[in-house]
Design a protein around this motif. Structure first.
Motif, short mmCIF file in Angstrom:
data_model
loop_
_atom_site.label_atom_id
_atom_site.label_comp_id
_atom_site.label_asym_id
_atom_site.label_seq_id
_atom_site.Cartn_x
_atom_site.Cartn_y
_atom_site.Cartn_z
N GLY A 134 -0.01 -3.22 4.16
CA GLY A 134 -0.50 -4.49 3.35
C GLY A 134 -0.12 -5.05 2.20
N GLU A 135 -1.12 -5.79 1.65
CA GLU A 135 -0.73 -6.41 0.25
C GLU A 135 -1.01 -5.29 -0.74
OE1 GLU A 135 -2.71 -10.63 1.30
OE2 GLU A 135 -3.97 -8.98 1.06
N MET A 136 -1.86 -4.39 -0.71
CA MET A 136 -2.01 -3.33 -1.72
C MET A 136 -0.63 -2.59 -2.02
SD MET A 136 -4.27 -2.95 -4.05
CE MET A 136 -3.56 -2.21 -5.70
N GLY A 137 0.19 -2.36 -1.13
CA GLY A 137 1.55 -1.74 -1.13
C GLY A 137 2.66 -2.79 -2.03
N LEU A 138 2.17 -4.05 -1.77
CA LEU A 138 3.17 -5.01 -2.47
C LEU A 138 2.59 -5.18 -4.13
CD1 LEU A 138 3.78 -5.97 0.39
CD2 LEU A 138 3.87 -8.19 -0.52
N VAL A 139 1.53 -4.82 -4.30
CA VAL A 139 1.04 -5.05 -5.68
C VAL A 139 1.48 -3.60 -6.54
CG1 VAL A 139 -1.09 -4.33 -7.01
CG2 VAL A 139 -1.46 -6.14 -5.23
N LEU A 140 1.68 -2.50 -5.85
CA LEU A 140 2.26 -1.34 -6.43
C LEU A 140 3.40 -1.67 -6.82
CD1 LEU A 140 1.78 1.64 -7.24
CD2 LEU A 140 2.45 2.24 -4.99
N PHE A 141 4.26 -2.09 -5.93
CA PHE A 141 5.72 -2.54 -6.12
C PHE A 141 5.87 -3.34 -7.42
CE2 PHE A 141 9.30 -5.51 -5.67
CZ PHE A 141 10.42 -4.66 -5.72
N PHE A 142 5.29 -4.50 -7.32
CA PHE A 142 5.34 -5.54 -8.31
C PHE A 142 4.95 -4.96 -9.84
CE2 PHE A 142 4.94 -8.95 -4.74
CZ PHE A 142 6.14 -9.56 -4.99
N PHE A 143 3.91 -4.28 -9.83
CA PHE A 143 3.54 -3.71 -11.36
C PHE A 143 4.61 -2.56 -11.66
CE2 PHE A 143 -0.77 -5.28 -10.48
CZ PHE A 143 -1.06 -5.66 -11.91
N GLY A 179 4.96 -12.45 0.51
CA GLY A 179 3.84 -11.74 0.69
C GLY A 179 2.55 -12.47 0.49
N GLY A 180 2.44 -13.58 0.13
CA GLY A 180 1.26 -14.34 0.40
C GLY A 180 0.71 -14.42 1.92
N PHE A 181 1.56 -14.35 2.66
CA PHE A 181 1.35 -14.62 4.07
C PHE A 181 0.70 -13.37 4.72
CE2 PHE A 181 4.79 -17.68 3.31
CZ PHE A 181 4.21 -18.83 3.37
N LEU A 182 0.75 -12.32 4.17
CA LEU A 182 0.05 -11.15 4.73
C LEU A 182 -1.10 -11.31 4.91
CD1 LEU A 182 1.95 -8.15 3.07
CD2 LEU A 182 2.11 -8.59 5.41
N ASP A 183 -1.83 -10.61 6.01
CA ASP A 183 -3.21 -10.80 6.03
C ASP A 183 -3.87 -9.52 6.21
OD1 ASP A 183 -2.37 -10.11 8.59
OD2 ASP A 183 -3.20 -11.67 9.76
N ASN A 184 -3.27 -8.67 5.75
CA ASN A 184 -3.75 -7.17 5.47
C ASN A 184 -3.93 -6.75 4.23
OD1 ASN A 184 -3.81 -4.44 5.88
ND2 ASN A 184 -1.97 -4.02 6.85
N PRO A 185 -4.95 -6.34 3.72
CA PRO A 185 -5.16 -5.92 2.44
C PRO A 185 -4.63 -4.35 2.02
CG PRO A 185 -7.26 -5.64 3.28
CD PRO A 185 -6.25 -6.41 4.44
N GLY A 186 -4.29 -3.71 3.00
CA GLY A 186 -4.04 -2.34 3.09
C GLY A 186 -2.94 -1.73 2.12
N LEU A 187 -3.03 -0.45 1.68
CA LEU A 187 -1.94 0.42 0.97
C LEU A 187 -0.85 0.49 1.67
CD1 LEU A 187 -1.20 1.69 -2.05
CD2 LEU A 187 -2.41 3.58 -0.89
N TYR A 188 -0.79 0.97 2.85
CA TYR A 188 0.64 1.37 3.39
C TYR A 188 1.29 0.21 3.98
CZ TYR A 188 -0.39 6.45 3.55
OH TYR A 188 -0.60 7.79 2.91
#
Length: 234
Positions: free
Chosen positions: A34-43, A23-32
């Motif tokens: 990118g990283e924000m989608g991963l944030v949703l999964f991790f929480f 996940g740390g290698f993504l360079d896209n902050p977006g929800l669909y």
């Protein structure tokens, strides 16, 4: 515990570890995608598994997202500020994060709500702005009445003029959502069953590993509320 539940838990643990590694290698902050989608999964996964490690990683990703946002970051919902901000509102409203969204989303509000003439926006931008505004009015923001009257109501008027039903007036937790159907992610099953933890793509929610993880979590705990963040038609 049935064998199927054990298998789902095994897949979820594997998904979480793959996303932790990559996940740390993504360079896209977006929800669909990118990283924000991963944030949703991790929480979501941290709450289900009772493991603070995944929550801590979610916070680390949020810090990374905040540092990566700049003046050129798009406003759109799928990859830009509107989706990221809406997901933060969701996490606060559902008790995953304890925060004042008026404070942490102040810059988002300034950027997303800065357009003086909404008719100058594309319909995608209008929907994105409207969906973010809708999420802001669902929370405890001191600005919710202002957002409703100066942003959301005019946007709904424009959409009605184009014979479009605002997405936020449709059922928010639609059990028929593509994102809840594990068949949407069929290409991942063989990988999860056989292959080692190597760099994989896509990782996000849209056709990605985080999306499959969220769908599996819903099979286990029945919580479909996250689907309201990713409507199929925006």
């Amino acid at each position: 515990m049935g064998q199927n539940e054990q298998l789902l838990k095994s897949f979820l643990h594997r998904i979480a570890n793959i996303l932790l590694i990559n996940g740390g290698f993504l360079d896209n902050p977006g929800l669909y995608t990118g990283e924000m989608g991963l944030v949703l999964f991790f929480f979501r996964y941290a709450r289900y598994a009772g493991n603070e490690l995944y929550k801590e990683y979610g916070f680390r990703l949020i810090d990374k997202i905040q540092k990566s946002i700049h003046q050129e970051t798009p406003i759109n919902y799928r990859q830009g500020l509107a989706g990221i901000g809406s997901a933060i509102e969701y996490l606060v409203q559902n008790g995953f994060i304890d925060a004042d969204t008026d404070e942490i989303l102040e810059d988002f509000d300034d950027r997303i709500f800065s357009v003086q003439n909404l008719s100058q926006l594309s319909m995608e931008e209008i929907k994105s702005t409207g969906y973010y505004a809708h999420w802001r009015t669902l929370g405890n923001s001191a600005k919710k009445d202002s957002i409703l009257h100066t942003i959301l109501t005019p946007i709904e008027r424009i959409m009605r003029d184009h014979s479009i039903l605002p997405t936020w007036h449709r059922p928010l937790c639609d059990n028929n959502s593509l994102y809840l159907k594990t068949a949407t992610y069929n290409h991942w099953w063989e990988y999860l069953s056989a292959k080692p933890n190597v760099s994989v793509s896509p990782l996000g929610i849209h056709n990605g590993l985080a999306g499959l993880g969220l769908a599996l979590l819903t099979e286990l705990d029945g919580d479909v509320s996250w689907v309201s963040l990713i409507p199929d038609d925006i």
